[in-house]
Design a protein around this motif. Structure first.
Motif, short mmCIF file in Angstrom:
data_model
loop_
_atom_site.label_atom_id
_atom_site.label_comp_id
_atom_site.label_asym_id
_atom_site.label_seq_id
_atom_site.Cartn_x
_atom_site.Cartn_y
_atom_site.Cartn_z
N PRO A 106 -3.02 0.23 1.06
CA PRO A 106 -2.68 -1.19 0.98
C PRO A 106 -2.23 -1.65 -0.41
N GLY A 107 -2.70 -1.00 -1.46
CA GLY A 107 -2.33 -1.41 -2.80
C GLY A 107 -1.06 -0.77 -3.33
N LEU A 108 -0.34 -0.06 -2.46
CA LEU A 108 0.82 0.71 -2.89
C LEU A 108 2.11 0.10 -2.33
N ALA A 109 3.07 -0.13 -3.21
CA ALA A 109 4.40 -0.58 -2.80
C ALA A 109 5.41 0.50 -3.16
N PHE A 110 6.49 0.58 -2.41
CA PHE A 110 7.54 1.55 -2.76
C PHE A 110 8.87 0.83 -2.84
N VAL A 111 9.71 1.32 -3.73
CA VAL A 111 11.04 0.76 -3.94
C VAL A 111 12.05 1.89 -3.79
N ILE A 112 13.05 1.69 -2.96
CA ILE A 112 14.11 2.67 -2.75
C ILE A 112 15.37 2.16 -3.45
N LEU A 113 15.88 2.95 -4.39
CA LEU A 113 17.04 2.56 -5.18
C LEU A 113 18.17 3.56 -4.99
N ASN A 114 19.40 3.08 -5.19
CA ASN A 114 20.56 3.94 -5.02
C ASN A 114 21.68 3.45 -5.93
N ALA A 115 22.79 4.19 -5.95
CA ALA A 115 23.91 3.80 -6.80
C ALA A 115 24.51 2.47 -6.35
N THR A 116 24.62 2.27 -5.04
CA THR A 116 25.08 1.01 -4.46
C THR A 116 24.21 0.70 -3.25
N ALA A 117 24.29 -0.53 -2.77
CA ALA A 117 23.47 -0.92 -1.63
C ALA A 117 23.81 -0.13 -0.38
N GLY A 118 25.08 0.29 -0.26
CA GLY A 118 25.50 1.00 0.93
C GLY A 118 25.54 2.50 0.79
N SER A 119 25.03 3.05 -0.32
CA SER A 119 25.06 4.51 -0.52
C SER A 119 24.17 5.22 0.49
N HIS A 120 24.47 6.48 0.74
CA HIS A 120 23.75 7.26 1.76
C HIS A 120 22.29 7.43 1.35
N PRO A 121 21.37 7.38 2.32
CA PRO A 121 19.93 7.53 2.00
C PRO A 121 19.59 8.84 1.28
N ASN A 122 20.35 9.90 1.54
CA ASN A 122 20.05 11.18 0.87
C ASN A 122 20.28 11.13 -0.63
N ASP A 123 21.03 10.11 -1.08
CA ASP A 123 21.30 9.98 -2.52
C ASP A 123 20.32 9.02 -3.22
N SER A 124 19.37 8.50 -2.47
CA SER A 124 18.46 7.50 -3.02
C SER A 124 17.27 8.15 -3.72
N ILE A 125 16.56 7.33 -4.49
CA ILE A 125 15.28 7.74 -5.05
C ILE A 125 14.23 6.73 -4.59
N THR A 126 13.01 7.20 -4.35
CA THR A 126 11.91 6.34 -3.92
C THR A 126 10.81 6.40 -4.96
N VAL A 127 10.40 5.24 -5.43
CA VAL A 127 9.42 5.15 -6.51
C VAL A 127 8.24 4.29 -6.06
N ASN A 128 7.03 4.75 -6.35
CA ASN A 128 5.82 3.99 -6.02
C ASN A 128 5.45 3.03 -7.15
#
Length: 370
Positions: free
Chosen positions: A86-108
Motif C-alpha cells: 500500500p505504501g508503494l507507488a510506481f511511475v512508468i516513463l518513456n521517451a514520448t507518451a505514445g512510445s512502445h511499452p517495451n521502451d519504458s522504464i518503471t520506477v518505484n
C-alpha cells in the motif's frame, strides 16, 4: 474406443505435443521464477519497498514532478499504486507518451514522501519476463506463443482421451520397472494429475497473448465512443491538477480506489484526456477495473463505463495464470505444478525420441537382414 479412433487421437496427441513442447518448456522454465518475481527482485536488492513511510499518500502532482525531475528527457505514461504494498507507488516513463511499452522504464516511489526507491524490477527478471511474454519478438512473438498454447490445450485434451485406453489394465499410480515403460507411466500419471491445471494455465496464457490486439479493439470502439463528443476540440495547453483529476474520478466511481492513471497520449487514454482506472476493494473486484475518462484541461469527467467482456477476461486470467492472488501458499502450489509440468513435457519428448530411435534401429536391422 475403436482402434482407429484411438490411433487418430494418438496422432493428434503426438504432433500437437511435438510442435509445442520446446516452447512450452521455455514458458515453464521462465514462468517458474516469474511466480516469485517479487521475492527474487528483493533478494537481488532491487525494488525493495522498505523503508516505506506510514501515512497518507503524497500529492500526485508532487510525485509526478519528482519523477520528471529524476528522469530528465522523459515523459510520464502512467502513475499507479502497488496492490501488494500500500505504501508503494510506481511511475512508468518513456521517451514520448505514445512510445512502445517495451521502451519504458518503471520506477518505484515511496507513496507518502514521493521519494525514489529504485527500479521496479531487476534486469534479470525483465529478460525472463520478455522471454515468457513474447521471446523479444513483440506482437508476432505473443501471437506465436498463443498458437503454441492452443496446441498445448489440444495435446492435453487428446492425452486425457487416451489415458483410459492406455492405462485401463493398470492400477492408478502404477510405475512399471522397465526404463522406457517407467517413463511412460510417469508421463501418464503426472499428465492426468495436472491436466486441469495445465489446461487453465494454457488457456489463460492464450488469452493473455491476445491482450495487445484486444486493447487496440477497445481503443477503436469503446474509447472512441467515449470521446466522440470531444472531437475537434483544441489541444490542451495547460493540464489540470492530477490531484483534482484523481478526486473527480473517485467521485464518479464511489467505493472504488485508484489503480493507475494513464496520461494523455498513452495506450489507455487519448491525446486530450487522462484515463483513471479504478478497482474494487474485495479480492475479486480488485482484479476488475473501471475506466473514468477526464478532460486533461479542466479535469471534468468526459465519460465512464465498464470494460467489455474481453478485457475483463484478460484481467481475470492474469492472476490465474501466474497464481499470484493467494499469497505464498498458492505460489508454492503453482511452482510445484510448474515443475511437474516440466517433467511431463520432458518425459513426452524423451518417449518420442526413444521410440523414434528404436524404430530407426529396427528398420536398419531389417534392411541388413535382407
Amino acid at each position: 474406443m475403436k482402434p482407429a479412433t484411438t490411433r487418430a487421437w494418438a496422432v493428434v496427441h503426438t504432433w500437437t505435443s511435438l510442435v509445442s513442447t520446446v516452447f512450452m518448456l521455455l514458458l515453464c522454465l521462465t514462468g517458474l521464477p516469474l511466480i516469485f518475481h517479487h521475492e527474487i527482485d528483493g533478494w537481488l536488492g532491487v525494488a525493495a519497498p522498505a523503508p516505506l513511510t506510514a501515512g497518507a499518500p503524497a500529492s500526485v502532482d508532487t510525485l509526478a514532478a519528482r519523477a520528471l525531475a529524476d528522469h530528465p528527457g522523459r515523459v510520464i505514461q502512467y502513475i499507479g499504486w502497488d496492490e501488494h504494498e500500500p505504501g508503494l507507488a510506481f511511475v512508468i516513463l518513456n521517451a514520448t507518451a505514445g512510445s512502445h511499452p517495451n521502451d519504458s522504464i518503471t520506477v518505484n516511489y515511496d507513496a507518502a514522501r514521493a521519494e525514489k526507491l529504485g527500479p521496479a524490477s531487476s534486469a534479470l527478471m525483465q529478460v525472463v519476463l520478455r522471454l515468457h511474454v513474447d521471446m523479444f519478438a513483440g506482437l508476432p512473438g505473443k501471437l506465436f506463443l498463443g498458437a503454441m498454447g492452443t496446441l498445448l490445450v489440444a495435446a492435453i485434451v487428446s492425452g486425457v482421451v487416451l489415458y483410459w485406453p492406455f492405462t485401463r489394465r493398470l492400477a492408478f499410480g502404477t510405475i512399471r520397472p522397465r526404463r522406457r515403460t517407467a517413463w511412460l507411466d510417469v508421463h501418464n500419471l503426472m499428465g492426468i494429475v495436472t491436466a486441469t491445471w495445465l489446461a487453465v494455465v494454457g488457456l489463460t496464457g492464450v488469452i493473455n497473448t491476445l491482450s495487445e490486439p484486444l486493447i487496440g479493439r477497445w481503443k477503436a470502439t469503446e474509447l472512441d465512443a467515449m470521446t466522440l463528443a470531444h472531437r475537434g476540440e483544441p489541444a490542451v495547453t495547460a493540464k489540470a491538477s492530477l490531484d483534482r483529476v484523481l478526486a473527480t474520478a473517485r467521485e464518479a466511481a464511489p467505493g472504488m480506489e485508484a489503480a493507475f492513471i494513464a496520461f494523455p497520449g498513452s495506450g489507455f487514454s487519448t491525446a486530450r484526456h487522462y484515463g483513471v482506472f479504478l478497482k474494487g476493494s474485495t479480492p475479486l473486484t480488485s482484479k476488475l477495473l473501471q475506466p473514468v475518462l477526464l478532460d486533461a484541461g479542466t479535469g471534468a469527467v468526459a465519460d465512464t463505463r465498464t470494460l467489455p467482456w474481453y478485457l475483463t477476461a484478460i484481467l481475470v486470467s492474469q492472476p490465474l495464470h501466474f497464481g499470484d492472488y493467494g499469497g505464498m501458499p498458492l505460489k508454492l502450489i503453482w511452482a510445484a505444478l510448474d515443475i511437474v509440468a516440466i517433467v511431463v513435457l520432458g518425459s513426452g519428448l524423451y518417449l518420442w525420441w526413444t521410440r523414434r530411435r528404436s524404430a530407426g534401429a529396427a528398420a536398419f536391422a531389417l534392411a541388413e537382414a535382407r
